[in-house]
Design an enzyme around this catalytic site. Structure first.
Site, PDB file in Angstrom:
ATOM      1  N   LYS A  35      36.189  -1.667  41.182  1.00 14.40           N
ATOM      2  CA  LYS A  35      35.477  -1.760  42.726  1.00 14.40           C
ATOM      3  C   LYS A  35      34.393  -0.971  43.153  1.00 14.40           C
ATOM      4  O   LYS A  35      33.417  -1.058  43.757  1.00 14.40           O
ATOM      5  CB  LYS A  35      36.530  -1.973  43.650  1.00 14.40           C
ATOM      6  CG  LYS A  35      37.410  -0.876  43.878  1.00 14.40           C
ATOM      7  CD  LYS A  35      38.629  -1.170  44.811  1.00 14.40           C
ATOM      8  CE  LYS A  35      39.620   0.063  45.043  1.00 14.40           C
ATOM      9  NZ  LYS A  35      40.758  -0.014  45.513  1.00 14.40           N
ATOM     10  N   ARG A 128      50.989  -0.340  53.606  1.00 15.69           N
ATOM     11  CA  ARG A 128      49.960  -1.010  53.288  1.00 15.69           C
ATOM     12  C   ARG A 128      50.446  -2.414  53.035  1.00 15.69           C
ATOM     13  O   ARG A 128      51.346  -2.907  53.756  1.00 15.69           O
ATOM     14  CB  ARG A 128      48.915  -0.509  52.477  1.00 15.69           C
ATOM     15  CG  ARG A 128      47.468  -1.286  52.909  1.00 15.69           C
ATOM     16  CD  ARG A 128      46.254  -0.613  51.984  1.00 15.69           C
ATOM     17  NE  ARG A 128      46.369  -1.171  50.558  1.00 15.69           N
ATOM     18  CZ  ARG A 128      45.443  -0.700  49.567  1.00 15.69           C
ATOM     19  NH1 ARG A 128      44.509   0.097  49.843  1.00 15.69           N
ATOM     20  NH2 ARG A 128      45.512  -1.176  48.236  1.00 15.69           N
TER      21      ARG A 128
HETATM   22  C1  LIG Z   1      41.492   0.551  44.670  1.00  8.67           C
HETATM   23  C2  LIG Z   1      42.941   0.029  44.269  1.00  8.67           C
HETATM   24  C3  LIG Z   1      43.440   0.852  43.278  1.00  8.67           C
HETATM   25  C4  LIG Z   1      42.758   1.874  42.249  1.00  8.67           C
HETATM   26  O1  LIG Z   1      42.874   2.984  42.957  1.00  8.67           O
HETATM   27  P1  LIG Z   1      42.192   4.707  42.476  1.00  8.67           P
HETATM   28  O2  LIG Z   1      42.896   5.301  43.483  1.00  8.67           O
HETATM   29  O3  LIG Z   1      40.903   4.469  42.287  1.00  8.67           O
HETATM   30  O4  LIG Z   1      42.793   4.468  40.922  1.00  8.67           O
HETATM   31  C5  LIG Z   1      44.565   0.182  42.628  1.00  8.67           C
HETATM   32  N1  LIG Z   1      45.298  -0.652  43.240  1.00  8.67           N
HETATM   33  C6  LIG Z   1      44.823  -1.387  44.208  1.00  8.67           C
HETATM   34  C7  LIG Z   1      45.771  -2.207  45.164  1.00  8.67           C
HETATM   35  C8  LIG Z   1      43.866  -0.922  44.777  1.00  8.67           C
HETATM   36  O5  LIG Z   1      43.155  -1.382  46.140  1.00  8.67           O
END
Ligand SMILES: *Cc1c(COP(=O)(O)O)cnc(C)c1O
Length: 364
Positions: A35, A128
């Site tokens: 993302k 969350r």
């Molecule tokens: C953005 C996200 C990740 C990745 O997180 P990083 O800290 O970039 O590794 C993993 N799981 C969910 C649900 C996320 O929203």
């Protein structure tokens, strides 16, 4: 064209290989989270052969762009009811925490003659997404198991996002015992236990990752070569996969304190200025409308960022060893927020570097 975001594909691929190997040694499969660079297909298609098992993204729009890349895809933001059709079409697995949505996924999957895989999210305290109460989790498992076009493959959790809670053998241990409890109670096997994001990596090094964890979802660790519980650099990875390059549009010596009565700046803030005498200031053609100026760091460590307005970033280059000229380029490293904003900004050109002088400019 400038400003531009340069992406070194080989370095990104290297980071993905290092991380997926590190995880595999502990029996964990890697999902690369794409993302933060908008899942640019020009980038993601090269990650497929780096030992990773899944591509994961929070936006179904991004997964849709990747539909021709033949690898399992996970939607990591819990789906909206209004997007269930796309979720079934473009994601192989989705993470969920609402039965109403799961029921709709089941209905769509039946119409599309598909079996959609889900993992249920458990909230271990970061507050969350996810089931917070165990009884609620067990109840939903019972209901999900009755749905014909949904396959429950496991549990997942997310930490260090909203609540900044650090993953530990205790909290991830709880995820694993919940999984065991579900397996025993319902006589099923849960093969997918997703133990979080880049903040869970420190447990691998300490030998404290619970054995039942089979998956990690890694974004920042692969993109920026850092774990996120303590901000440590990951050995053997690159921190400069992404680089922001901007052009100097003005270079002049000026005083360090504005002349006249000080009101508020373009964003309503009352600024403070330190008097450092006459300084050499460079303006580069990028501003708050283009990027998140707090997430960029000049690679020339002798440059200071003085401030930014919508369209201008003002730098103090007095102490630099380099004699800059108008038209010169200034390079910046990016933090997570800076990379995210540079990726999504239509004012920042994207340049994909494949290492052999073959570059592909995008959005220019
Ligand atoms: C953005 C996200 C990740 C990745 O997180 P990083 O800290 O970039 O590794 C993993 N799981 C969910 C649900 C996320 O929203």
């Amino acid at each position: 064209m400038y400003p531009r975001l340069e992406i070194d594909i080989n370095k990104l691929k290297h980071n993905a290989s290092v991380l997926s190997k590190k995880c595999k040694e502990k029996g964990i499969e890697t999902a690369v989270v794409t993302k933060v660079y908008c899942a640019f297909p020009e980038v993601v298609k090269y990650l497929k052969d780096s030992g990773i098992k899944y591509i994961a993204d929070s936006r179904i729009k991004n997964l849709k762009k990747l539909r021709d890349i033949n690898i399992s895809k996970i939607l990591i933001r819990i789906p909206m009811i209004t997007e269930v059709e796309e979720v079934v079409k473009y994601a192989d697995i989705s993470l969920n925490s609402e039965f109403e949505v799961i029921k709709k996924l089941d209905e769509k999957a039946r119409i599309l003659n598909e079996k959609h895989k889900i993992a249920l999210m458990v909230d271990l305290g970061d507050l969350r997404e996810g089931y917070f109460k165990e009884e609620e989790l067990f109840k939903v498992v019972e209901k999900v198991l009755k749905l014909k076009n949904i396959e429950l493959i496991g549990l997942g959790t997310n930490l260090t996002c909203y609540g900044a809670v650090i993953p530990s053998k205790e909290n991830l241990g709880r995820l694993c015992s919940l999984a065991k409890e579900i397996e025993n109670k319902f006589n099923i096997k849960l093969s997918f236990i997703s133990g979080g994001n880049s903040s869970s990596l420190h447990l691998l090094d300490k030998g404290e990752m619970p054995e039942k964890v089979t998956n990690l979802r890694l974004g920042e660790a692969i993109a920026l070569g850092r774990e996120t519980a303590f901000g440590e650099v990951i050995e053997g990875t690159y921190q400069d996969v992404f680089k922001l390059v901007c052009e100097i549009i003005e270079l002049k010596e000026k005083p360090s304190i504005p002349i006249g009565e000080i009101g508020v700046d373009a964003f309503g803030n009352k600024p403070y200025y330190e008097d450092r005498g006459i300084r050499k200031r460079a303006i580069v053609g990028i501003g708050k409308q283009d990027i998140n100026v707090d997430g960029v760091i000049p690679m020339d460590t002798k440059i200071d960022i003085l401030g930014a307005s919508s369209d201008h970033l003002i730098l103090d280059v007095t102490d630099s060893d380099k004699e800059y000229k108008v038209g010169d380029k200034i390079e910046f490293n990016l933090e997570y927020g800076g990379l995210m904003a540079a990726s999504t900004s239509e004012y920042v050109a994207k340049v994909f570097k494949y290492g052999d002088e073959k570059e592909l400019a995008y959005n220019v």
